[in-house]
Design a protein around this motif. Structure first.
Motif, PDB file in Angstrom:
ATOM      1  N   ARG A 159      24.965  47.920  59.989  1.00  0.00           N
ATOM      2  CA  ARG A 159      25.210  48.911  61.029  1.00  0.00           C
ATOM      3  C   ARG A 159      24.967  50.345  60.538  1.00  0.00           C
ATOM      4  O   ARG A 159      25.442  51.307  61.128  1.00  0.00           O
ATOM      5  CB  ARG A 159      26.646  48.756  61.548  1.00  0.00           C
ATOM      6  N   LYS A 160      24.239  50.462  59.415  1.00  0.00           N
ATOM      7  CA  LYS A 160      23.808  51.745  58.847  1.00  0.00           C
ATOM      8  C   LYS A 160      24.968  52.626  58.400  1.00  0.00           C
ATOM      9  O   LYS A 160      24.882  53.857  58.421  1.00  0.00           O
ATOM     10  CB  LYS A 160      22.920  52.506  59.834  1.00  0.00           C
ATOM     11  N   VAL A 161      26.078  52.005  58.009  1.00  0.00           N
ATOM     12  CA  VAL A 161      27.187  52.763  57.426  1.00  0.00           C
ATOM     13  C   VAL A 161      26.791  53.169  56.000  1.00  0.00           C
ATOM     14  O   VAL A 161      26.219  52.369  55.257  1.00  0.00           O
ATOM     15  CB  VAL A 161      28.482  51.934  57.414  1.00  0.00           C
ATOM     16  N   VAL A 162      27.098  54.411  55.639  1.00  0.00           N
ATOM     17  CA  VAL A 162      26.785  54.952  54.322  1.00  0.00           C
ATOM     18  C   VAL A 162      28.079  55.053  53.530  1.00  0.00           C
ATOM     19  O   VAL A 162      29.109  55.503  54.070  1.00  0.00           O
ATOM     20  CB  VAL A 162      26.129  56.344  54.430  1.00  0.00           C
ATOM     21  N   VAL A 163      28.054  54.660  52.257  1.00  0.00           N
ATOM     22  CA  VAL A 163      29.260  54.724  51.446  1.00  0.00           C
ATOM     23  C   VAL A 163      29.064  55.682  50.275  1.00  0.00           C
ATOM     24  O   VAL A 163      27.983  55.770  49.698  1.00  0.00           O
ATOM     25  CB  VAL A 163      29.692  53.332  50.921  1.00  0.00           C
ATOM     26  N   CYS A 164      30.124  56.387  49.961  1.00  0.00           N
ATOM     27  CA  CYS A 164      30.192  57.221  48.760  1.00  0.00           C
ATOM     28  C   CYS A 164      31.455  56.782  48.030  1.00  0.00           C
ATOM     29  O   CYS A 164      32.555  56.847  48.598  1.00  0.00           O
ATOM     30  CB  CYS A 164      30.246  58.700  49.132  1.00  0.00           C
ATOM     31  N   ILE A 165      31.293  56.330  46.787  1.00  0.00           N
ATOM     32  CA  ILE A 165      32.367  55.632  46.082  1.00  0.00           C
ATOM     33  C   ILE A 165      32.601  56.266  44.722  1.00  0.00           C
ATOM     34  O   ILE A 165      31.652  56.631  44.026  1.00  0.00           O
ATOM     35  CB  ILE A 165      31.999  54.140  45.899  1.00  0.00           C
ATOM     36  N   THR A 166      33.874  56.392  44.337  1.00  0.00           N
ATOM     37  CA  THR A 166      34.198  56.715  42.951  1.00  0.00           C
ATOM     38  C   THR A 166      34.933  55.526  42.337  1.00  0.00           C
ATOM     39  O   THR A 166      35.650  54.795  43.028  1.00  0.00           O
ATOM     40  CB  THR A 166      35.081  57.971  42.811  1.00  0.00           C
ATOM     41  N   SER A 167      34.733  55.351  41.046  1.00  0.00           N
ATOM     42  CA  SER A 167      35.393  54.242  40.352  1.00  0.00           C
ATOM     43  C   SER A 167      35.456  54.557  38.870  1.00  0.00           C
ATOM     44  O   SER A 167      34.649  55.333  38.345  1.00  0.00           O
ATOM     45  CB  SER A 167      34.615  52.933  40.575  1.00  0.00           C
ATOM     46  N   ASN A 168      36.414  53.952  38.196  1.00  0.00           N
ATOM     47  CA  ASN A 168      36.470  54.042  36.746  1.00  0.00           C
ATOM     48  C   ASN A 168      35.571  53.005  36.073  1.00  0.00           C
ATOM     49  O   ASN A 168      35.414  53.021  34.849  1.00  0.00           O
ATOM     50  CB  ASN A 168      37.912  53.832  36.250  1.00  0.00           C
ATOM     51  N   ARG A 169      35.014  52.105  36.868  1.00  0.00           N
ATOM     52  CA  ARG A 169      34.229  51.005  36.315  1.00  0.00           C
ATOM     53  C   ARG A 169      32.789  51.032  36.838  1.00  0.00           C
ATOM     54  O   ARG A 169      32.553  51.355  38.002  1.00  0.00           O
ATOM     55  CB  ARG A 169      34.851  49.654  36.680  1.00  0.00           C
ATOM     56  N   ALA A 170      31.850  50.642  36.001  1.00  0.00           N
ATOM     57  CA  ALA A 170      30.476  50.436  36.443  1.00  0.00           C
ATOM     58  C   ALA A 170      30.449  49.264  37.421  1.00  0.00           C
ATOM     59  O   ALA A 170      31.323  48.383  37.376  1.00  0.00           O
ATOM     60  CB  ALA A 170      29.577  50.144  35.239  1.00  0.00           C
ATOM     61  N   PRO A 171      29.487  49.228  38.331  1.00  0.00           N
ATOM     62  CA  PRO A 171      29.444  48.108  39.287  1.00  0.00           C
ATOM     63  C   PRO A 171      29.482  46.739  38.618  1.00  0.00           C
ATOM     64  O   PRO A 171      30.188  45.839  39.081  1.00  0.00           O
ATOM     65  CB  PRO A 171      28.109  48.345  40.015  1.00  0.00           C
ATOM     66  N   ASP A 172      28.735  46.575  37.526  1.00  0.00           N
ATOM     67  CA  ASP A 172      28.686  45.269  36.865  1.00  0.00           C
ATOM     68  C   ASP A 172      30.007  44.870  36.211  1.00  0.00           C
ATOM     69  O   ASP A 172      30.175  43.711  35.811  1.00  0.00           O
ATOM     70  CB  ASP A 172      27.576  45.256  35.812  1.00  0.00           C
ATOM     71  N   ALA A 173      30.929  45.824  36.082  1.00  0.00           N
ATOM     72  CA  ALA A 173      32.228  45.522  35.472  1.00  0.00           C
ATOM     73  C   ALA A 173      33.312  45.263  36.512  1.00  0.00           C
ATOM     74  O   ALA A 173      34.449  44.963  36.157  1.00  0.00           O
ATOM     75  CB  ALA A 173      32.659  46.668  34.556  1.00  0.00           C
ATOM     76  N   LEU A 174      32.978  45.359  37.793  1.00  0.00           N
ATOM     77  CA  LEU A 174      33.964  45.113  38.842  1.00  0.00           C
ATOM     78  C   LEU A 174      34.385  43.640  38.847  1.00  0.00           C
ATOM     79  O   LEU A 174      33.555  42.743  38.673  1.00  0.00           O
ATOM     80  CB  LEU A 174      33.390  45.476  40.216  1.00  0.00           C
ATOM     81  N   TYR A 175      35.683  43.416  39.039  1.00  0.00           N
ATOM     82  CA  TYR A 175      36.254  42.067  39.108  1.00  0.00           C
ATOM     83  C   TYR A 175      35.876  41.253  37.879  1.00  0.00           C
ATOM     84  O   TYR A 175      35.648  40.039  37.956  1.00  0.00           O
ATOM     85  CB  TYR A 175      35.791  41.370  40.398  1.00  0.00           C
ATOM     86  N   LYS A 176      35.829  41.927  36.744  1.00  0.00           N
ATOM     87  CA  LYS A 176      35.444  41.270  35.508  1.00  0.00           C
ATOM     88  C   LYS A 176      36.449  40.170  35.155  1.00  0.00           C
ATOM     89  O   LYS A 176      37.658  40.375  35.212  1.00  0.00           O
ATOM     90  CB  LYS A 176      35.370  42.297  34.373  1.00  0.00           C
ATOM     91  N   ASP A 177      35.958  39.001  34.802  1.00  0.00           N
ATOM     92  CA  ASP A 177      36.774  37.833  34.442  1.00  0.00           C
ATOM     93  C   ASP A 177      37.628  37.337  35.604  1.00  0.00           C
ATOM     94  O   ASP A 177      38.595  36.583  35.392  1.00  0.00           O
ATOM     95  CB  ASP A 177      37.682  38.147  33.237  1.00  0.00           C
ATOM     96  N   GLY A 178      37.296  37.762  36.835  1.00  0.00           N
ATOM     97  CA  GLY A 178      38.065  37.316  37.991  1.00  0.00           C
ATOM     98  C   GLY A 178      37.764  35.872  38.366  1.00  0.00           C
ATOM     99  O   GLY A 178      36.719  35.316  38.003  1.00  0.00           O
ATOM    100  N   ILE A 179      38.691  35.262  39.090  1.00  0.00           N
ATOM    101  CA  ILE A 179      38.525  33.879  39.547  1.00  0.00           C
ATOM    102  C   ILE A 179      37.337  33.794  40.503  1.00  0.00           C
ATOM    103  O   ILE A 179      37.178  34.629  41.397  1.00  0.00           O
ATOM    104  CB  ILE A 179      39.814  33.397  40.245  1.00  0.00           C
ATOM    105  N   ASN A 180      36.487  32.805  40.307  1.00  0.00           N
ATOM    106  CA  ASN A 180      35.297  32.601  41.143  1.00  0.00           C
ATOM    107  C   ASN A 180      34.439  33.867  41.230  1.00  0.00           C
ATOM    108  O   ASN A 180      33.897  34.189  42.283  1.00  0.00           O
ATOM    109  CB  ASN A 180      35.698  32.153  42.552  1.00  0.00           C
ATOM    110  N   ARG A 181      34.285  34.538  40.091  1.00  0.00           N
ATOM    111  CA  ARG A 181      33.547  35.809  40.115  1.00  0.00           C
ATOM    112  C   ARG A 181      32.093  35.619  40.549  1.00  0.00           C
ATOM    113  O   ARG A 181      31.489  36.538  41.112  1.00  0.00           O
ATOM    114  CB  ARG A 181      33.571  36.471  38.729  1.00  0.00           C
ATOM    115  N   GLN A 182      31.532  34.446  40.342  1.00  0.00           N
ATOM    116  CA  GLN A 182      30.146  34.228  40.730  1.00  0.00           C
ATOM    117  C   GLN A 182      29.943  34.440  42.226  1.00  0.00           C
ATOM    118  O   GLN A 182      28.848  34.824  42.668  1.00  0.00           O
ATOM    119  CB  GLN A 182      29.677  32.816  40.322  1.00  0.00           C
TER     120      GLN A 182
END
Length: 374
Positions: A159-182
């Protein structure tokens, strides 16, 4: 066309509200690009797809301040800024309303009533409210959030929503070691496709600089002259300096099936009174939830606790233990030094450990350790 955010940033540097940090230039440039892209209109007045921004880096580097400036000056009237935890709490509530609502209730909230899957109508509702979503402090630790995010953001991006996000983690580190992370990995890839990913590094930690220039324990003996007004002024000034332009809003924490509400929060900052946290029937799990959710707690009105108020003293001990273990900073406006708070009464001997922890939590070395908290 001149950039509004670049101009606002320059003005704050000139006024001394912000201190020049070369590491922030790249972020300002990226936000300037996003500001200009949002202002573009197609040949017939429509809007095209705009690449968002994912700004990440260590705590205290100014990500939230830059987000505040961007949100204030973004040329998009339909925009929403929220701490990510607050946004997800609303998403879960909307999903609940869809699942529990009858035809009439669904129609009233979502404008439709058809279907069993709540994600599509929820995404449509969010998109109808805002073209620009600004999220502060994105982190994913909950499997329920992880399983929702991919499909939800697919619906928003469609629906063409634009996001601007801040985080302490790089995208690839999100939900690291989480259950069913795949199952979460497609969301990460979609984020990287739809957002410019930029790391904000740098040695300066502006939050710690602010703390160092101030103090975290305000009592009569540590304030020149000891006046209550002067202590209050310092306490309030630090809150305003750390909060910046972030709006205050309540935070809802789900604890053992209960809704624990902190009325005054701004991003990773929380503010409450001693009465609200230590005279109310709260327990260890509540304090652990507060400590885990916020990086700094401002505690107002810490009294000299009398022996007949031993239950409040015990809750205060539990609160400080939770903050200490989570490395959550405490800024307190108190009636006395830690040693004066509870010198006599049931549990006074055990309270001495809390005194020691409060003094340690006021030290520069502990504050520096606390800054590494996500």
């Amino acid at each position: 066309m001149p950039s509004h955010i670049a101009r606002a940033y320059a003005e704050r540097l000139k006024s001394g509200v912000l201190t020049a940090d070369p590491a922030q230039k790249g972020a300002v440039d990226a936000l300037t690009r996003l500001e200009k892209d949002l202002g573009k209109r197609g040949l017939f007045g429509g809007v095209g797809e705009v690449k968002g921004l994912y700004l990440w880096g260590p705590p205290g580097r100014g990500k939230s301040i830059l987000m505040d400036l961007f949100f204030a000056h973004a040329p998009e009237p339909r925009k929403t800024r929220a701490h990510f935890h607050a946004f997800m709490a609303r998403i879960h509530d909307l999903i609940r309303q869809w699942r529990e609502g009858d035809r009439k209730a669904r129609q009233a909230v979502f404008g439709t009533h058809r279907g069993d899957d709540p994600i599509e109508p929820v995404a449509a509702l969010i998109a109808s409210e805002a073209r620009l979503l600004c999220f502060d402090e994105l982190q994913v630790t909950d499997i329920a959030d992880a399983m929702i995010l991919g499909r939800l953001f697919d619906g928003l991006f469609e629906r063409k929503v634009v996001v601007c996000i801040t985080s302490n983690r790089a995208p690839d580190a999100l939900y690291k070691d989480g259950i069913n992370r795949q199952l979460f990995l497609p969301f990460i890839e979609r984020l990287k496709e739809r957002c410019q990913v930029l790391e904000l590094t740098g040695a300066r930690d502006w939050r710690l600089d602010r703390i160092r220039a101030s103090r975290v324990w305000y009592d009569p003996g540590r304030q020149e002259g000891g006046e209550t007004g002067a202590r209050r002024e310092g306490f309030e000034a630090l809150w305003e300096a750390l909060r910046g332009d972030m709006p205050e809003c309540p935070a809802h924490l789900a604890v053992l099936g209960r809704d624990v509400v902190i009325e005054r929060t701004a991003g990773g900052l929380a503010r409450a009174t001693f009465a609200e946290l230590c005279e109310a029937p709260l327990g260890p799990q509540d304090y652990l939830a507060i400590a885990g959710r916020f990086h700094t707690l401002f505690l107002d009105g810490v009294p000299l606790i009398t022996p007949d108020n031993r239950h409040s003293a015990r809750r205060f001990v539990t609160l400080i233990d939770a903050l200490y273990e989570a490395k959550t900073r405490l800024v307190a406006l108190a009636a006395g030094a830690p040693e004066q708070l509870y010198p006599a009464g049931d549990g006074a001997f055990e309270f001495e450990r809390t005194v020691s922890r409060l003094n340690e939590m006021s030290s520069q070395s502990w504050l520096e350790q606390a800054e590494h908290k996500d």
